[in-house]
Write a protein that holds these residues in place. Structure first.
Motif, PDB file in Angstrom:
ATOM      1  N   HIS A 297     -60.446  11.059  61.720  1.00  0.00           N
ATOM      2  CA  HIS A 297     -61.306  10.087  61.029  1.00  0.00           C
ATOM      3  C   HIS A 297     -60.606   8.752  60.780  1.00  0.00           C
ATOM      4  N   CYS A 298     -59.635   8.713  59.863  1.00  0.00           N
ATOM      5  CA  CYS A 298     -58.819   7.507  59.621  1.00  0.00           C
ATOM      6  C   CYS A 298     -59.628   6.320  59.113  1.00  0.00           C
ATOM      7  N   VAL A 299     -60.819   6.553  58.623  1.00  0.00           N
ATOM      8  CA  VAL A 299     -61.741   5.468  58.276  1.00  0.00           C
ATOM      9  C   VAL A 299     -61.188   4.581  57.167  1.00  0.00           C
ATOM     10  N   ARG A 300     -60.634   5.192  56.119  1.00  0.00           N
ATOM     11  CA  ARG A 300     -60.223   4.436  54.937  1.00  0.00           C
ATOM     12  C   ARG A 300     -58.713   4.168  54.889  1.00  0.00           C
ATOM     13  N   LEU A 301     -58.016   4.450  55.969  1.00  0.00           N
ATOM     14  CA  LEU A 301     -56.600   4.123  56.010  1.00  0.00           C
ATOM     15  C   LEU A 301     -56.407   2.619  56.082  1.00  0.00           C
ATOM     16  N   SER A 302     -55.308   2.130  55.515  1.00  0.00           N
ATOM     17  CA  SER A 302     -54.989   0.705  55.587  1.00  0.00           C
ATOM     18  C   SER A 302     -54.531   0.345  56.993  1.00  0.00           C
ATOM     19  N   ASP A 303     -54.554  -0.942  57.307  1.00  0.00           N
ATOM     20  CA  ASP A 303     -54.043  -1.395  58.601  1.00  0.00           C
ATOM     21  C   ASP A 303     -52.573  -1.024  58.763  1.00  0.00           C
ATOM     22  N   GLU A 304     -51.825  -1.066  57.672  1.00  0.00           N
ATOM     23  CA  GLU A 304     -50.410  -0.699  57.742  1.00  0.00           C
ATOM     24  C   GLU A 304     -50.254   0.762  58.147  1.00  0.00           C
ATOM     25  N   GLU A 305     -51.088   1.631  57.603  1.00  0.00           N
ATOM     26  CA  GLU A 305     -51.000   3.050  57.957  1.00  0.00           C
ATOM     27  C   GLU A 305     -51.427   3.288  59.398  1.00  0.00           C
ATOM     28  N   LEU A 306     -52.468   2.600  59.850  1.00  0.00           N
ATOM     29  CA  LEU A 306     -52.858   2.723  61.256  1.00  0.00           C
ATOM     30  C   LEU A 306     -51.704   2.326  62.165  1.00  0.00           C
ATOM     31  N   GLN A 307     -51.012   1.263  61.794  1.00  0.00           N
ATOM     32  CA  GLN A 307     -49.869   0.822  62.593  1.00  0.00           C
ATOM     33  C   GLN A 307     -48.742   1.844  62.540  1.00  0.00           C
ATOM     34  N   MET A 308     -48.535   2.475  61.399  1.00  0.00           N
ATOM     35  CA  MET A 308     -47.507   3.505  61.288  1.00  0.00           C
ATOM     36  C   MET A 308     -47.802   4.676  62.234  1.00  0.00           C
ATOM     37  N   ILE A 309     -49.060   5.081  62.296  1.00  0.00           N
ATOM     38  CA  ILE A 309     -49.439   6.157  63.206  1.00  0.00           C
ATOM     39  C   ILE A 309     -49.178   5.756  64.646  1.00  0.00           C
ATOM     40  N   ILE A 310     -49.585   4.538  64.997  1.00  0.00           N
ATOM     41  CA  ILE A 310     -49.398   4.052  66.365  1.00  0.00           C
ATOM     42  C   ILE A 310     -47.914   4.021  66.720  1.00  0.00           C
ATOM     43  N   GLU A 311     -47.092   3.478  65.830  1.00  0.00           N
ATOM     44  CA  GLU A 311     -45.661   3.345  66.110  1.00  0.00           C
ATOM     45  C   GLU A 311     -44.956   4.699  66.163  1.00  0.00           C
ATOM     46  N   SER A 312     -45.495   5.696  65.468  1.00  0.00           N
ATOM     47  CA  SER A 312     -44.885   7.028  65.484  1.00  0.00           C
ATOM     48  C   SER A 312     -45.240   7.818  66.731  1.00  0.00           C
ATOM     49  N   GLY A 313     -46.193   7.319  67.509  1.00  0.00           N
ATOM     50  CA  GLY A 313     -46.671   8.060  68.669  1.00  0.00           C
ATOM     51  C   GLY A 313     -47.762   9.054  68.339  1.00  0.00           C
ATOM     52  N   GLY A 314     -48.249   9.021  67.093  1.00  0.00           N
ATOM     53  CA  GLY A 314     -49.313   9.929  66.688  1.00  0.00           C
ATOM     54  C   GLY A 314     -50.636   9.601  67.350  1.00  0.00           C
ATOM     55  N   SER A 315     -51.531  10.580  67.336  1.00  0.00           N
ATOM     56  CA  SER A 315     -52.864  10.421  67.929  1.00  0.00           C
ATOM     57  C   SER A 315     -53.910  10.294  66.829  1.00  0.00           C
ATOM     58  N   TYR A 343     -53.490   0.677  72.441  1.00  0.00           N
ATOM     59  CA  TYR A 343     -53.504   2.018  71.864  1.00  0.00           C
ATOM     60  C   TYR A 343     -54.828   2.699  72.184  1.00  0.00           C
ATOM     61  N   ARG A 344     -54.757   3.981  72.500  1.00  0.00           N
ATOM     62  CA  ARG A 344     -55.946   4.743  72.860  1.00  0.00           C
ATOM     63  C   ARG A 344     -56.085   5.968  71.964  1.00  0.00           C
ATOM     64  N   TYR A 345     -57.269   6.167  71.420  1.00  0.00           N
ATOM     65  CA  TYR A 345     -57.580   7.308  70.573  1.00  0.00           C
ATOM     66  C   TYR A 345     -58.460   8.274  71.360  1.00  0.00           C
ATOM     67  N   SER A 346     -58.807   9.391  70.735  1.00  0.00           N
ATOM     68  CA  SER A 346     -59.675  10.383  71.362  1.00  0.00           C
ATOM     69  C   SER A 346     -60.957  10.531  70.549  1.00  0.00           C
ATOM     70  N   LEU A 347     -61.868  11.355  71.047  1.00  0.00           N
ATOM     71  CA  LEU A 347     -63.169  11.540  70.413  1.00  0.00           C
ATOM     72  C   LEU A 347     -63.371  13.002  70.011  1.00  0.00           C
ATOM     73  N   SER A 348     -64.220  13.203  69.004  1.00  0.00           N
ATOM     74  CA  SER A 348     -64.472  14.572  68.561  1.00  0.00           C
ATOM     75  C   SER A 348     -65.925  14.770  68.161  1.00  0.00           C
ATOM     76  N   ILE A 349     -66.350  16.033  68.251  1.00  0.00           N
ATOM     77  CA  ILE A 349     -67.702  16.427  67.838  1.00  0.00           C
ATOM     78  C   ILE A 349     -67.776  16.563  66.322  1.00  0.00           C
ATOM     79  N   ASP A 350     -66.767  17.196  65.719  1.00  0.00           N
ATOM     80  CA  ASP A 350     -66.679  17.486  64.283  1.00  0.00           C
ATOM     81  C   ASP A 350     -67.581  18.666  63.929  1.00  0.00           C
TER      82      ASP A 350
END
Length: 499
Positions: A297-315, A343-350
């Motif tokens: 989801h990541c909807v309410r994460l800050s831009d800083e946290e999104l960048q942290m995920i990207i830099e860590s190699g997380g999906s 950066y590329r993310y994936s999709l989900s049904i949920d």
């Protein structure tokens, strides 16, 4: 948001069990005549192949599958022992990949079309989950998996928050196995645990690894469906401490599982949960964020946290229609693009309690949402006139190819399986989908990728192969008594909701 079913004592027990172990980082040609030992072989002829391998463009080619592996791709292949499938006027793509799906709920498809997220928890999940027997979970998982295969989804991460007992976990895994899909089983807790004994989450993961996931070449792999820094405790501080234990558990050498976690969802998503978890892990001498984690989801994460995920190699796994429909907010597709356009993310049904279970709908939601947000973010650059081509606007727009990648190769990467699936390449597993491009809803073919992303639906899914095995052929599921399965699902639903 999530009702926490775990006691502090359980997490203290987990932390003590892990204390002695160090946390480890997770890290063909034209006219070719083919021969192979007798066995299961398939030759797809004259297909429009969208390989999703690098920047390769669609090509007309044959695909030779020997056993479970793609052995050759090219024109005019000949394999005398192979079963031939004529794919003239067909498109072949890698199987779609779903990176987050609560599959036990297959019995309850479209049961609550108007529900918001809180409704889903209080009116459905909390009262229903304790009533689910292990047999119900097996049935729900099988129904969801077969529905996904029918729609061309050959790989799913099953985020299984229905572990009322060890038997429930075993049944969920068995439901996936007998459906013949490729799946990542993400072991989690029950969202309203009322079992007779101690909650099997999280310590039962050691048994699951040993009993069900010791074979590295199996279609099923193991992940931890972590409650995480928003939902693993009754207070923000307790959730962080418990999440630390979950991360260390997943990285234990006897578990070695990827982590999948909901984050940036509700009120807790605005309190920098990812940043706080990273800080807490490092403060206790452990690895922080890593490439072993998928954030949902990541909807309410800050831009800083999104960048942290990207830099860590997380999906990141984005359930775009669910987030918009159930009140989470706008998925961060444009914010991610502004932070890192590569950066590329994936999709989900949920969940299918109020959503379709196909990837065509999810792709179009992504394509349209990102373009709308891009236009809104810079309306001057996107202003339409007859005299000026808005290059600055178009250059920031997601493409059809990027959208298809989110539904295929990027999903395989998020599941840790991109080395064997997600693209059509020699040596990879044969997870393939044949799409009818000659049907009235899409013909005539002009742009194969655009046709798949913007025009097709499940009616175009003609043939589906997983690990070289046909699970759907000529529009029909192979070896599945669909009417019987539906009757069983109806009976289970009536009993559960009426009890």
């Amino acid at each position: 948001m999530y009702s926490n079913p775990l006691s502090r004592r359980q997490f203290l027990k987990l932390s003590a069990a892990l204390a002695a172990s160090a946390s480890l980082p997770v890290s063909g040609s034209s006219g070719t005549f083919l021969n192979a030992p007798l066995g299961r072989q398939t030759l797809f002829k004259n297909a429009h192949v969208i390989s999703m391998a690098g920047d390769q463009t669609p090509e007309t080619a044959d695909i030779w599958v020997d056993g479970d592996v793609i052995r050759a791709i090219g024109p005019k292949l000949e394999a005398p022992e192979a079963h031939i499938i004529d794919c003239s006027e067909k498109i072949i793509i890698p199987g779609f990949v779903d990176t987050h799906h609560h599959m036990w709920q297959g019995i309850f498809k479209n049961i609550a079309p108007n529900e918001m997220l809180n409704d889903y928890f209080t009116r459905f999940l909390v009262p229903t989950s304790p009533k689910m027997t292990a047999e119900d979970v097996l049935l729900g998982n099988r129904l969801s998996a077969l529905s996904a295969l029918n729609a061309g989804i050959t790989q799913t991460l099953d985020w299984s928050h229905i572990t009322n007992s060890p038997e429930h976990a075993d049944a969920a895994i068995e439901g996936l196995r007998i459906s013949r899909t490729r799946a990542v089983y993400a072991f989690s807790t029950s969202m309203n645990f009322q079992g007779p004994g101690e909650n099997p989450y999280p310590m039962d993961i050691f048994r699951l690894r040993k009993e069900h996931f010791s074979q590295s070449d199996d279609r099923l792999t193991l992940a931890l469906g972590a409650m995480g820094p928003e939902f693993a405790g009754r207070t923000a501080e307790e959730a962080i401490e418990n999440a630390k234990a979950e991360w260390n558990l997943a990285r234990h050498p006897d578990v070695n599982a990827r982590i999948s976690v909901h984050t940036g969802v509700g009120a807790g998503g605005a309190r920098e949960p990812v940043k706080r978890l990273d800080r807490a892990l490092k403060a206790s001498g452990n690895q922080g964020l890593g490439d072993d984690t998928t954030y949902i989801h990541c909807v309410r994460l800050s831009d800083e946290e999104l960048q942290m995920i990207i830099e860590s190699g997380g999906s990141m796994s984005l359930a775009i229609p669910i987030a918009m429909q159930m009140g989470m907010g706008l998925p961060p597709v444009e914010r991610i693009r502004q932070i890192d356009p590569n950066y590329r993310y994936s999709l989900s049904i949920d969940v299918q309690t109020n959503q379709s279970g196909d990837m065509f709908t999810k792709m179009r939601s992504l394509f349209q949402l990102q373009r709308a947000l891009r236009t809104q973010a810079d309306p001057d650059a996107c202003l339409f006139t007859f005299f000026q081509d808005p290059d600055a606007c178009r250059d920031g727009m997601i493409t059809a190819r990027e959208t298809l990648a989110a539904a295929t190769i990027e999903g395989a990467r998020a599941n840790g399986l991109d080395h064997i699936t997600g693209s059509i390449e020699v040596g990879k597993q044969a997870d393939l989908v044949v799409l009818n491009a000659d049907a009235l809803n899409v013909a005539p073919m002009n742009d194969p990728i655009g046709q798949v992303v913007q025009a097709m639906d499940t009616s175009n899914v003609e043939t589906v192969m997983v690990a070289g095995e046909l699970v759907k052929a000529n529009g029909q599921m192979v070896g599945v008594d669909v009417p019987k399965l539906v009757r069983e699902a109806e009976a289970a639903r009536t009993r559960i909701l009426g009890s």
